[in-house]
Structure formats: C-alpha cells, structure tokens
Design a protein around this motif. Structure first.
Motif, PDB file in Angstrom:
ATOM      1  N   LEU A 314       0.860  -1.205  -0.038  1.00  0.00           N
ATOM      2  CA  LEU A 314       0.058  -0.172   0.112  1.00  0.00           C
ATOM      3  C   LEU A 314       1.001   1.381   0.122  1.00  0.00           C
ATOM      4  O   LEU A 314       0.558   2.159  -0.815  1.00  0.00           O
ATOM      5  CB  LEU A 314      -0.852   0.066   1.173  1.00  0.00           C
ATOM      6  CG  LEU A 314      -2.215  -0.867   0.989  1.00  0.00           C
ATOM      7  CD1 LEU A 314      -2.927  -0.995   2.466  1.00  0.00           C
ATOM      8  CD2 LEU A 314      -3.009  -0.260  -0.018  1.00  0.00           C
ATOM      9  N   ALA A 315       1.911   1.266   0.700  1.00  0.00           N
ATOM     10  CA  ALA A 315       2.762   2.389   0.814  1.00  0.00           C
ATOM     11  C   ALA A 315       3.386   2.686  -0.460  1.00  0.00           C
ATOM     12  O   ALA A 315       3.691   3.860  -0.943  1.00  0.00           O
ATOM     13  CB  ALA A 315       3.959   2.268   1.902  1.00  0.00           C
ATOM     14  N   GLY A 316       3.703   1.435  -1.287  1.00  0.00           N
ATOM     15  CA  GLY A 316       4.383   1.609  -2.517  1.00  0.00           C
ATOM     16  C   GLY A 316       3.342   2.127  -3.585  1.00  0.00           C
ATOM     17  O   GLY A 316       3.598   2.996  -4.395  1.00  0.00           O
ATOM     18  N   VAL A 317       2.097   1.690  -3.345  1.00  0.00           N
ATOM     19  CA  VAL A 317       1.110   2.259  -4.440  1.00  0.00           C
ATOM     20  C   VAL A 317       0.867   3.645  -4.263  1.00  0.00           C
ATOM     21  O   VAL A 317       0.858   4.425  -5.200  1.00  0.00           O
ATOM     22  CB  VAL A 317      -0.159   1.431  -4.326  1.00  0.00           C
ATOM     23  CG1 VAL A 317      -1.504   2.340  -4.772  1.00  0.00           C
ATOM     24  CG2 VAL A 317       0.041  -0.007  -4.483  1.00  0.00           C
ATOM     25  N   PHE A 318       0.828   3.904  -2.942  1.00  0.00           N
ATOM     26  CA  PHE A 318       0.506   5.690  -2.727  1.00  0.00           C
ATOM     27  C   PHE A 318       1.617   6.326  -3.077  1.00  0.00           C
ATOM     28  O   PHE A 318       1.745   7.615  -3.519  1.00  0.00           O
ATOM     29  CB  PHE A 318       0.322   5.802  -1.405  1.00  0.00           C
ATOM     30  CG  PHE A 318      -1.343   5.683  -1.044  1.00  0.00           C
ATOM     31  CD1 PHE A 318      -2.213   6.716  -1.213  1.00  0.00           C
ATOM     32  CD2 PHE A 318      -1.775   4.407  -0.392  1.00  0.00           C
ATOM     33  CE1 PHE A 318      -3.621   6.588  -1.121  1.00  0.00           C
ATOM     34  CE2 PHE A 318      -3.087   4.379  -0.341  1.00  0.00           C
ATOM     35  CZ  PHE A 318      -4.092   5.350  -0.558  1.00  0.00           C
ATOM     36  N   ALA A 319       2.950   6.037  -2.768  1.00  0.00           N
ATOM     37  CA  ALA A 319       4.299   6.513  -3.297  1.00  0.00           C
ATOM     38  C   ALA A 319       4.095   6.901  -4.978  1.00  0.00           C
ATOM     39  O   ALA A 319       4.579   7.630  -5.482  1.00  0.00           O
ATOM     40  CB  ALA A 319       5.389   5.780  -2.577  1.00  0.00           C
ATOM     41  N   LEU A 320       4.008   5.669  -5.603  1.00  0.00           N
ATOM     42  CA  LEU A 320       3.643   5.724  -6.967  1.00  0.00           C
ATOM     43  C   LEU A 320       2.823   6.808  -7.563  1.00  0.00           C
ATOM     44  O   LEU A 320       3.131   7.620  -8.539  1.00  0.00           O
ATOM     45  CB  LEU A 320       3.652   4.252  -7.545  1.00  0.00           C
ATOM     46  CG  LEU A 320       3.592   3.922  -9.187  1.00  0.00           C
ATOM     47  CD1 LEU A 320       4.974   4.506  -9.767  1.00  0.00           C
ATOM     48  CD2 LEU A 320       3.314   2.766  -9.584  1.00  0.00           C
ATOM     49  N   LEU A 321       1.718   6.465  -6.869  1.00  0.00           N
ATOM     50  CA  LEU A 321       0.736   7.545  -7.135  1.00  0.00           C
ATOM     51  C   LEU A 321       0.971   9.088  -6.996  1.00  0.00           C
ATOM     52  O   LEU A 321       0.754   9.865  -7.876  1.00  0.00           O
ATOM     53  CB  LEU A 321      -0.701   7.101  -6.339  1.00  0.00           C
ATOM     54  CG  LEU A 321      -1.873   8.121  -6.728  1.00  0.00           C
ATOM     55  CD1 LEU A 321      -2.391   7.898  -8.325  1.00  0.00           C
ATOM     56  CD2 LEU A 321      -3.122   7.386  -6.005  1.00  0.00           C
ATOM     57  N   ALA A 329       1.705  17.408 -12.485  1.00  0.00           N
ATOM     58  CA  ALA A 329       1.568  18.840 -11.842  1.00  0.00           C
ATOM     59  C   ALA A 329       2.731  19.574 -12.434  1.00  0.00           C
ATOM     60  O   ALA A 329       2.592  20.747 -12.629  1.00  0.00           O
ATOM     61  CB  ALA A 329       1.732  18.941 -10.406  1.00  0.00           C
ATOM     62  N   ALA A 330       3.885  18.948 -12.737  1.00  0.00           N
ATOM     63  CA  ALA A 330       5.087  19.692 -13.426  1.00  0.00           C
ATOM     64  C   ALA A 330       4.779  20.009 -14.663  1.00  0.00           C
ATOM     65  O   ALA A 330       5.375  20.837 -15.216  1.00  0.00           O
ATOM     66  CB  ALA A 330       6.498  18.876 -13.076  1.00  0.00           C
ATOM     67  N   LEU A 331       4.118  19.175 -15.389  1.00  0.00           N
ATOM     68  CA  LEU A 331       3.932  19.227 -16.712  1.00  0.00           C
ATOM     69  C   LEU A 331       2.570  20.200 -17.029  1.00  0.00           C
ATOM     70  O   LEU A 331       2.337  20.447 -18.475  1.00  0.00           O
ATOM     71  CB  LEU A 331       4.053  17.842 -17.480  1.00  0.00           C
ATOM     72  CG  LEU A 331       5.078  17.359 -17.300  1.00  0.00           C
ATOM     73  CD1 LEU A 331       4.933  15.787 -17.949  1.00  0.00           C
ATOM     74  CD2 LEU A 331       6.284  17.910 -17.631  1.00  0.00           C
ATOM     75  N   ALA A 415      -0.720  19.219  -7.662  1.00  0.00           N
ATOM     76  CA  ALA A 415       0.459  19.501  -6.784  1.00  0.00           C
ATOM     77  C   ALA A 415      -0.025  19.184  -5.192  1.00  0.00           C
ATOM     78  O   ALA A 415       0.436  18.378  -4.724  1.00  0.00           O
ATOM     79  CB  ALA A 415       0.970  20.790  -7.146  1.00  0.00           C
ATOM     80  N   GLY A 416      -1.323  19.758  -5.016  1.00  0.00           N
ATOM     81  CA  GLY A 416      -2.102  19.479  -3.731  1.00  0.00           C
ATOM     82  C   GLY A 416      -2.237  18.176  -3.525  1.00  0.00           C
ATOM     83  O   GLY A 416      -2.024  17.513  -2.306  1.00  0.00           O
ATOM     84  N   ALA A 417      -2.695  17.393  -4.475  1.00  0.00           N
ATOM     85  CA  ALA A 417      -3.068  15.815  -4.360  1.00  0.00           C
ATOM     86  C   ALA A 417      -1.768  15.137  -4.351  1.00  0.00           C
ATOM     87  O   ALA A 417      -1.907  14.281  -3.425  1.00  0.00           O
ATOM     88  CB  ALA A 417      -3.898  15.434  -5.430  1.00  0.00           C
ATOM     89  N   SER A 418      -0.755  15.501  -4.747  1.00  0.00           N
ATOM     90  CA  SER A 418       0.529  14.697  -4.606  1.00  0.00           C
ATOM     91  C   SER A 418       0.776  14.853  -3.386  1.00  0.00           C
ATOM     92  O   SER A 418       1.570  13.711  -2.689  1.00  0.00           O
ATOM     93  CB  SER A 418       1.673  15.323  -5.623  1.00  0.00           C
ATOM     94  OG  SER A 418       2.073  16.711  -5.424  1.00  0.00           O
ATOM     95  N   VAL A 419       1.003  16.063  -2.654  1.00  0.00           N
ATOM     96  CA  VAL A 419       1.312  16.032  -1.293  1.00  0.00           C
ATOM     97  C   VAL A 419       0.672  15.123  -0.150  1.00  0.00           C
ATOM     98  O   VAL A 419       1.089  14.598   0.626  1.00  0.00           O
ATOM     99  CB  VAL A 419       1.121  17.519  -0.913  1.00  0.00           C
ATOM    100  CG1 VAL A 419       1.473  17.702   0.672  1.00  0.00           C
ATOM    101  CG2 VAL A 419       2.238  18.403  -1.735  1.00  0.00           C
ATOM    102  N   LEU A 420      -0.807  15.138  -0.512  1.00  0.00           N
ATOM    103  CA  LEU A 420      -1.724  14.206   0.374  1.00  0.00           C
ATOM    104  C   LEU A 420      -1.242  12.859   0.166  1.00  0.00           C
ATOM    105  O   LEU A 420      -1.014  12.049   1.071  1.00  0.00           O
ATOM    106  CB  LEU A 420      -3.017  14.253  -0.149  1.00  0.00           C
ATOM    107  CG  LEU A 420      -4.211  13.511   0.578  1.00  0.00           C
ATOM    108  CD1 LEU A 420      -4.220  13.805   1.953  1.00  0.00           C
ATOM    109  CD2 LEU A 420      -5.317  13.755  -0.103  1.00  0.00           C
TER     110      LEU A 420
END
Length: 573
Positions: A314-321, A329-331, A415-420
C-alpha cells in the motif's frame, strides 16, 4: 541495555541473585550524583542572580524585574533532580541534569552578546539599553557565564556516573515522537522571540541576529532534538523519563521569558517562536511522564496490525501515485492568468519533476518484494521531497489568485493531491516499520559512533541547506525557514524535519536501515540543490547561494555516512 547508576561494590544490589530482576536500587544517593546536584544548584543560582548584580558597566537595568522568574526557571531542573534522588531513583535524577547541560553551551554563546555589544541582545528580561554607549562586561556577566559552565559540568558529572546494565527494550514510538517535539523546539529557538518597533529591542530571527546570538541559537537548535532523541532512545525507563523532563524544563526556561516580556512591556508584541516552544515543552513533558510507565505486554500481543507485506504494498502504491501526480503537476499549467500577465508558478513547478520521479521510483520498487524492505526507510524520508517542491508552486498560485484574480489550474490541484498521497505513503511506511521491528531483537542495539559523528555533520549541513537560500539575485529575498516565512517555508520545514529525523535515528538503527535512511535524506537534499539549475534563469543576475554549497556538501556526507553504516553490518554480524 538499561542505564544504572554506579553503586559501591559492597551494596546490596551487587549481591542480588543473578536471576533476579534488575530493580531500581533503593540506596542512598551516590556521592558523585550528590556533587552533580549541588553543582547544578550552584550554577542555577549564578545564572539567576548574575543579572540582579548587573551584566554591564556602566550598569543598565532590565526592562522589568525578571530576576526572580529567571532564578525559579533555572532552579527547576536541579530541584527535580533532587526530588528524584530523594525518592530513590538516582538514574532519573542524573538524567534530568543532562538536559540543562546540553543547553548550556548555546545559552552561554547567546549571553556572549552582552560582553560584545549588549545593546543588540534583545533580551529585555536581562537588559534594556537606552543609548548607544559601549558597554563592558561586569561581574554579573561573569557570574552568569560561570553558571552556564557549572551547569554543563554538573550534567557531565551526572551522566558520567551511569553505566549500562540489565535488560530493556527501546520504544520506537517514544523515540520518534520525542524527535518530532525536539525539531519543533529547534524551530522555536531559531525564530524571533517577539516583534518590536523599539530600536533598542531588535526583534530578529537567529539568522538575522548578531553572530553570538546566531551561534548560540544554532547550538540550542541542535541540542533540543539531539538531546530529546538520545535520552528517549534509552532502554531504561527512569533514564528516559528523567532525561525528557530535563529537556522539557530547559526548553521551558528558554522560551518563557520572551512571552512574559510580551505581557509586561508595551513596546513588544507577540511572535510565534516562543509559543511553538511551549508546545514542544508540553509534548516533551507528556512524553517524559509517559516514559516512566511500563508497557502491558498482553495489550501489545492483543494488538493486530495489518500484514507487513500488505502495508509495504500500500505504501508503494501511494508513493507511486504521488510521484505520478507530481510529474503531472510539473507538466501542466498551475494558474490561468489574466491577459498580459505571466504565470509566476512556471519555474517553481519545475522542482516537482525530479521530486515526482524519485518518489515514483521508490514506490515502484516497494511493489517488488525483493526491494520492499530495503526501500521502506528511504520512503519515510523521501516523501518530503513532494511537499518541498509543491510548496513553492502553490505559494505562487496563492499569490496570483489573490493579487491578480487568476484561476487555479489542473497543475495546482495535482500538486496538492500529490502532497496528500505522499503523506499517506509516509504514514503507511512508518506503520510498516513498526510492524517490522516487532520481529527484531532490539535489546542489543547500540549507538554506532562511526555513524554518529558524520550524521551530526550532515545534520548541520542539512540545516544550512534548507535554512539558507540556494539562489541569490539582486533585489530577491528567498523564502526561508526563519526569514520571509510563507507557504514555501512549510515545505522547507517538512524537508528539514525529515533530514533531522533521519540523521538522528541512523546511528541507532540497524546497518541496512541506517544506510537506507541516509540515502533517502541524500535524495531529499539533492532535490533542494536542484532548485538552482532548474529555476535560476528566472532571475537576472542570479548566483549560487550558500545553501547550495551546504546542500552539496550534505549530500556527499550523507552518502559517505550511508556507506559507513552499511559497512558496520559485516563487523557486527
């Protein structure tokens, strides 16, 4: 291993059966500890009474009669140590004195300001200048300085009398929470103590203050998390309890006088630094009180945590996401600006690309069973790269929306979603670490000195990398942790806290986990360093800042320390 105070060879404790438990000896206070407590009382009295006698010549009074408060605050730690000694817990009594000793060098360095340029000290509880006269140190200052030295000697003497014996377990939850509280306390002592328009009470952060204040505040900022972490990491409940209480009362003595000055004086107004210090004090106090309580093994056995493999996945999935969303967000555009205005988030958003790629790779690796356990510690540090990168772009978005009436675009929401998602991944990785440690024998863990020294060097370099700008330009003031605090600063604070936690924990971790933590910290600092090449062209006349060079040095030291930590595995096998 647990801490025990050295006892005479003929004591009843030494004659106890080998198979008996290792209780706290109910003997009289050892002579060395009595001497340490007496010295602590003497040092506290000198630090409290020195200002009453006068710190400068010609004499200058304090803004208000604060010496009774200062004396009481200074006496808290030795009084607490004496109380522990009287109740038959000499280990806790000795540990209490370690906190004030850790603070003493920083307090002394700060007080050197009175001997060099007293008018710039901004310590109304000790002195309030009303002119630009040159002051010389008076007898009161020498007593104050001697008090700090004696407090340091008392702490060293008390700690010198402890030895490792018995058995115990290191509680990682207590250690982690104490480190977090210590980092909060470190931030507090570096912030401005109050706000002021009085030219004789300059309210400045540590970085903007005079050199003695900067050095002293930096020493305090290092002392708070390091002392809290090392003391909380003890496997002896009494030592952890006394140590955390000692750090708590020492931090309380440092942050309370500015708050009292705000209440008493009309010329100064509230600032957030001392309040954060009080929050950290309360946290350390609660941790110290809880540290003295034993754990119910039956309750622990009844606790059913999710399977380790599921948590890692699960940690890997959320990190990948999180990594994928950060790259998105960068693009993509962050704001839709009115006609003729330029998007201010274009350059800050570039940092999301390396942060997203690194976190995404770590997440993908955790989905592979062969690498999941190896990468878990990396993820607990590297996740902070996403808020570090996102904070700058979101800061630009907030400014554009408020000042120019712009509309937030897909990039800002991503960007906000990536932080979450990154935060969720970090929490899952931390829980997985707790589950993993349940199957590991931690009773023989010890501080690895070959890792400790370079980790402390990396900590100092990392603090500079995130506190000082990596990019300078004429007329440009970079957001920072202690200056121009804004949305961007929160990303810097999170990243700095992650690096501090990694460097403080690594010397006490198993070799593989220590190396992974340090590698994660190195990648995080590398993202900070990349801010210069990715965003420098937005500012005419830009040049590398001191933070860039400190960051590069920190990356090198962290990688070297990771190699040293890994090398200890062969020697301890």
């Amino acid at each position: 291993m647990t801490a025990r105070y050295d006892l005479p060879s003929g004591s009843s404790a030494s004659a106890a059966p080998a198979g008996a438990a290792d209780p706290q000896p109910a003997l009289g206070t050892p002579g060395r500890l009595r001497t340490a407590i007496a010295l602590a009382f003497l040092g506290a009295a000198l630090t409290g009474l020195g200002p009453l006698i006068g710190l400068t010549s010609p004499p200058v009074a304090a803004a208000y009669p604060a010496w009774p408060l200062l004396l009481v605050l200074a006496l808290l730690a030795p009084a607490l140590a004496a109380a522990f000694a009287r109740t038959g817990t000499p280990v806790a009594a000795a540990a209490v004195l370690v906190g004030p000793a850790a603070f003493a060098p920083g307090r002394l360095a700060q007080d050197v300001q009175f001997a060099t340029e007293a008018g710039m000290a901004a310590r109304p509880e000790l002195l309030r200048a009303t002119s630009l006269l040159n002051f010389e140190p008076a007898i009161g200052w020498w007593l104050l300085a001697a008090g700090h030295v004696i407090v340091l000697v008392a702490g060293v003497l008390a700690a010198w009398g402890t030895r490792e014996s018995g058995a115990g377990t290191q509680r990682q939850g207590l250690l982690t929470t104490a480190l977090c509280a210590g980092v909060l306390g470190a931030v507090a002592v570096l912030m401005a103590p109050f706000s002021s328009d009085d030219p004789y009470l300059p309210a400045e952060t540590a970085l903007d203050g005079p050199l003695p204040v900067l050095i002293g505040s930096a020493l305090l900022a290092v002392a708070v998390p390091c002392a809290a972490g090392l003391l909380a990491g003890s496997t002896d409940l009494d030592f952890a309890r006394g140590g955390l209480l000692g750090v708590a009362v020492s931090l309380f003595a440092a942050v309370l006088p500015p708050l009292v000055s705000v209440l008493v004086l009309d010329e100064v107004t509230f600032a957030w630094g001392p309040l954060l210090g009080l929050v950290a004090t309360a946290a350390l106090l609660l941790l110290g009180l809880r540290a003295g309580r034993g754990e119910n093994s039956e309750d622990v056995d009844d606790l059913r945590l999710p399977a380790l493999t599921r948590l890692l996945a699960l940690a890997g999935v959320f990190a990948l996401l999180a990594g994928a969303v950060a790259v998105l967000a960068a693009l993509t555009p962050h704001v839709s600006m009115p006609y003729g205005l330029r998007d201010p988030s274009e350059y800050p958003a570039r940092l999301l690309l390396p942060a997203g790629i690194l976190l995404g790779l770590a997440g993908a690796g955790m989905l592979l069973p062969k690498f999941a356990l190896l990468l878990r510690p990396v993820l607990t540090v590297l996740w902070a790269a996403v808020p570090l990168a996102a904070a700058g772009s979101l800061d630009a978005v907030f400014t554009a929306v408020q000042a120019a009436g712009a509309a937030a675009g897909l990039g800002a929401w991503a960007a906000g979603a990536s932080v979450l998602f990154a935060a969720v991944a970090a929490v899952l990785a931390a829980i997985a670490g707790a589950v993993e440690r349940d199957d590991v024998d931690l009773t023989e863990m010890a501080m690895r000195r070959s890792v400790l020294a370079p980790s402390l060097v990396a900590l100092v370099l990392g603090a500079g990398a995130f506190s000082l700008p990596v990019l300078t330009a004429p007329g440009y003031s970079a957001p920072g942790v202690f200056t121009d605090f804004g949305t961007t600063s929160w990303g810097l604070v999170l990243a700095l806290a992650a690096v501090v936690g990694a460097t403080a924990l690594a010397p006490m971790c198993r070799p593989g986990q220590a190396a992974a933590l340090l590698c994660g910290a190195a990648l995080l600092v590398a993202v900070r360093v990349l801010e210069h090449p990715l965003t420098a062209e937005r500012l005419p006349g830009s040049a590398p800042g001191l933070g860039l060079w400190l960051g590069l040095g920190c990356v090198v030291v962290l990688l070297g320390t990771a190699f040293a930590a890994r090398a200890t595995a062969g020697r301890t096998a």
